[in-house]
Write a protein that holds these residues in place. Structure first.
Motif, PDB file in Angstrom:
ATOM      1  N   SER A 191      48.993  56.253  34.565  1.00 30.50           N
ATOM      2  CA  SER A 191      49.988  55.183  34.394  1.00 30.50           C
ATOM      3  C   SER A 191      49.787  54.139  35.481  1.00 30.50           C
ATOM      4  CB  SER A 191      51.411  55.754  34.489  1.00 30.50           C
ATOM      5  OG  SER A 191      51.669  56.609  33.402  1.00 30.50           O
ATOM      6  N   ALA A 192      49.508  52.916  35.069  1.00 26.73           N
ATOM      7  CA  ALA A 192      49.170  51.841  36.000  1.00 26.73           C
ATOM      8  C   ALA A 192      48.984  50.554  35.209  1.00 26.73           C
ATOM      9  CB  ALA A 192      47.871  52.168  36.744  1.00 26.73           C
ATOM     10  N   VAL A 193      48.732  49.488  35.933  1.00 20.62           N
ATOM     11  CA  VAL A 193      48.314  48.233  35.303  1.00 20.62           C
ATOM     12  C   VAL A 193      46.799  48.155  35.430  1.00 20.62           C
ATOM     13  CG1 VAL A 193      48.399  45.716  35.383  1.00 20.62           C
ATOM     14  CG2 VAL A 193      50.473  47.060  35.787  1.00 20.62           C
ATOM     15  N   TYR A 194      46.142  47.877  34.324  1.00 17.79           N
ATOM     16  CA  TYR A 194      44.687  47.753  34.321  1.00 17.79           C
ATOM     17  C   TYR A 194      44.344  46.267  34.241  1.00 17.79           C
ATOM     18  CZ  TYR A 194      44.616  52.725  34.115  1.00 17.79           C
ATOM     19  OH  TYR A 194      44.796  54.041  34.450  1.00 17.79           O
ATOM     20  N   LEU A 195      43.704  45.805  35.298  1.00 16.71           N
ATOM     21  CA  LEU A 195      43.401  44.382  35.445  1.00 16.71           C
ATOM     22  C   LEU A 195      41.925  44.131  35.197  1.00 16.71           C
ATOM     23  CD1 LEU A 195      45.336  43.864  38.780  1.00 16.71           C
ATOM     24  CD2 LEU A 195      45.943  42.753  36.633  1.00 16.71           C
ATOM     25  N   CYS A 196      41.653  43.091  34.457  1.00 21.67           N
ATOM     26  CA  CYS A 196      40.284  42.632  34.271  1.00 21.67           C
ATOM     27  C   CYS A 196      40.130  41.321  35.024  1.00 21.67           C
ATOM     28  CB  CYS A 196      39.992  42.425  32.788  1.00 21.67           C
ATOM     29  SG  CYS A 196      38.327  41.826  32.425  1.00 21.67           S
ATOM     30  N   ALA A 197      38.992  41.144  35.654  1.00 24.06           N
ATOM     31  CA  ALA A 197      38.712  39.892  36.363  1.00 24.06           C
ATOM     32  C   ALA A 197      37.280  39.480  36.091  1.00 24.06           C
ATOM     33  CB  ALA A 197      38.928  40.068  37.870  1.00 24.06           C
ATOM     34  N   SER A 198      37.010  38.186  36.201  1.00 25.06           N
ATOM     35  CA  SER A 198      35.638  37.716  36.041  1.00 25.06           C
ATOM     36  C   SER A 198      35.316  36.714  37.138  1.00 25.06           C
ATOM     37  CB  SER A 198      35.405  37.114  34.654  1.00 25.06           C
ATOM     38  OG  SER A 198      36.096  35.890  34.484  1.00 25.06           O
ATOM     39  N   SER A 199      34.022  36.557  37.381  1.00 25.25           N
ATOM     40  CA  SER A 199      33.580  35.695  38.463  1.00 25.25           C
ATOM     41  C   SER A 199      32.218  35.103  38.139  1.00 25.25           C
ATOM     42  CB  SER A 199      33.507  36.512  39.765  1.00 25.25           C
ATOM     43  OG  SER A 199      32.928  35.765  40.797  1.00 25.25           O
ATOM     44  N   ARG A 200      32.022  33.879  38.610  1.00 26.49           N
ATOM     45  CA  ARG A 200      30.704  33.251  38.478  1.00 26.49           C
ATOM     46  C   ARG A 200      29.990  33.245  39.816  1.00 26.49           C
ATOM     47  NH1 ARG A 200      31.101  27.798  35.388  1.00 26.49           N
ATOM     48  NH2 ARG A 200      32.491  27.364  37.119  1.00 26.49           N
ATOM     49  N   GLY A 201      30.714  33.517  40.878  1.00 28.93           N
ATOM     50  CA  GLY A 201      30.100  33.502  42.205  1.00 28.93           C
ATOM     51  C   GLY A 201      30.928  34.304  43.161  1.00 28.93           C
ATOM     52  N   THR A 202      31.812  33.632  43.902  1.00 25.08           N
ATOM     53  CA  THR A 202      32.603  34.320  44.907  1.00 25.08           C
ATOM     54  C   THR A 202      34.016  34.612  44.413  1.00 25.08           C
ATOM     55  OG1 THR A 202      33.010  32.132  45.831  1.00 25.08           O
ATOM     56  CG2 THR A 202      31.318  33.469  46.893  1.00 25.08           C
ATOM     57  N   GLU A 203      34.743  33.586  43.982  1.00 23.15           N
ATOM     58  CA  GLU A 203      36.134  33.765  43.573  1.00 23.15           C
ATOM     59  C   GLU A 203      36.230  34.524  42.254  1.00 23.15           C
ATOM     60  OE1 GLU A 203      38.124  30.073  43.165  1.00 23.15           O
ATOM     61  OE2 GLU A 203      39.860  30.951  42.136  1.00 23.15           O
ATOM     62  N   ALA A 204      37.144  35.504  42.211  1.00 26.84           N
ATOM     63  CA  ALA A 204      37.395  36.272  40.995  1.00 26.84           C
ATOM     64  C   ALA A 204      38.713  35.825  40.381  1.00 26.84           C
ATOM     65  CB  ALA A 204      37.435  37.764  41.300  1.00 26.84           C
ATOM     66  N   PHE A 205      38.707  35.628  39.065  1.00 26.04           N
ATOM     67  CA  PHE A 205      39.894  35.215  38.329  1.00 26.04           C
ATOM     68  C   PHE A 205      40.396  36.410  37.525  1.00 26.04           C
ATOM     69  CE2 PHE A 205      39.656  30.638  38.987  1.00 26.04           C
ATOM     70  CZ  PHE A 205      38.336  30.471  39.374  1.00 26.04           C
TER      71      PHE A 205
END
Lengths: 112, 111
Positions: free
Chosen positions: B87-101
């Motif tokens: 039980s948790a929040v599952y987060l997806c993130a993407s990045s092209r270089g340094t910063e992750a969104f």
């Protein structure tokens, strides 16, 4: 072990005052640091970043300070507003790696 | 620019059932991350993809968790069978270089 940690789990400030959120890191190989803001029910949102070849970086109402000597990072928020209420995380990337490691977070509460 | 899209937003399942989460990263972002965020804690990296290859899955419980990014774009994260502690929040993130969104996450409750 290696970790990115925060000094205080909660911080309460008066609206209009300045806020300072601190973060300690233990890996001297880290060369990139990011502050994220996470509001309830949302994913982390990028605030500001800093590379290890800098000791200060300013954005709109926010300033990040990096002290590599003591492995300490801080986020300063000027003239805190109610919308600044959130959990703030520092995160690090280690040199040569893409892995982003998060600390535990500090909950910032703004008092009217 | 569209952000990272995740679905579903919420999911409630019984223990021992299976569940899958979907993520569509920002267009052009080669790096995709799946994080698990337990209430009151910081996000913990489960797996990181560079295009369709796995870069880091050292903290993925491989006996029950799996993830794929077959065409180097969308990704799915699966849990089978689920445990109460998932039980948790599952987060997806993407990045092209340094910063992750980050996306908004999927809140999973295992009962």
């Amino acid at each position: 072990g290696e970790s990115v940690g925060l000094h205080l789990p909660t911080l309460s400030v008066q609206e209009g005052d300045n806020s300072i959120i601190n973060c300690a890191y233990s890996n001297s190989a880290s060369d990139y640091f990011i502050w994220y803001k996470q509001e309830s029910g949302k994913g982390p949102q990028f605030i500001i970043d800093i590379r290890s070849n800098m000791d200060k970086r300013q954005g709109q109402r926010v300033t990040v300070l990096l002290n590599k000597t003591v492995k300490h990072l801080s986020l300063q928020i000027a003239a805190t507003q109610p919308g600044d209420s959130a959990v703030y995380f520092c995160a690090e990337k280690r040199k040569g790696a893409q892995k982003l490691v998060f600390g535990q977070g500090t909950r910032l509460t703004i008092n009217p | 620019e569209a952000g990272v899209a995740q679905s579903p937003r919420y999911k409630i399942i019984e223990k021992r059932q299976s569940v899958a989460f979907w993520c569509n990263p920002i267009s052009g972002h080669a790096t995709l991350y799946w994080y698990q965020q337990i209430l009151g804690q910081g996000p913990k990296l489960l797996i990181q993809f560079q295009n369709n290859g796995v870069v880091d899955d050292s903290q993925l419980p491989k006996d029950r968790f799996s993830a794929e990014r077959l065409k180097g774009v969308d990704s799915t994260l699966k849990i089978q069978p689920a445990k109460l502690e998932d039980s948790a929040v599952y987060l997806c993130a993407s990045s092209r270089g340094t910063e992750a969104f980050f996306g908004q996450g999927t809140r999973l409750t295992v009962v």
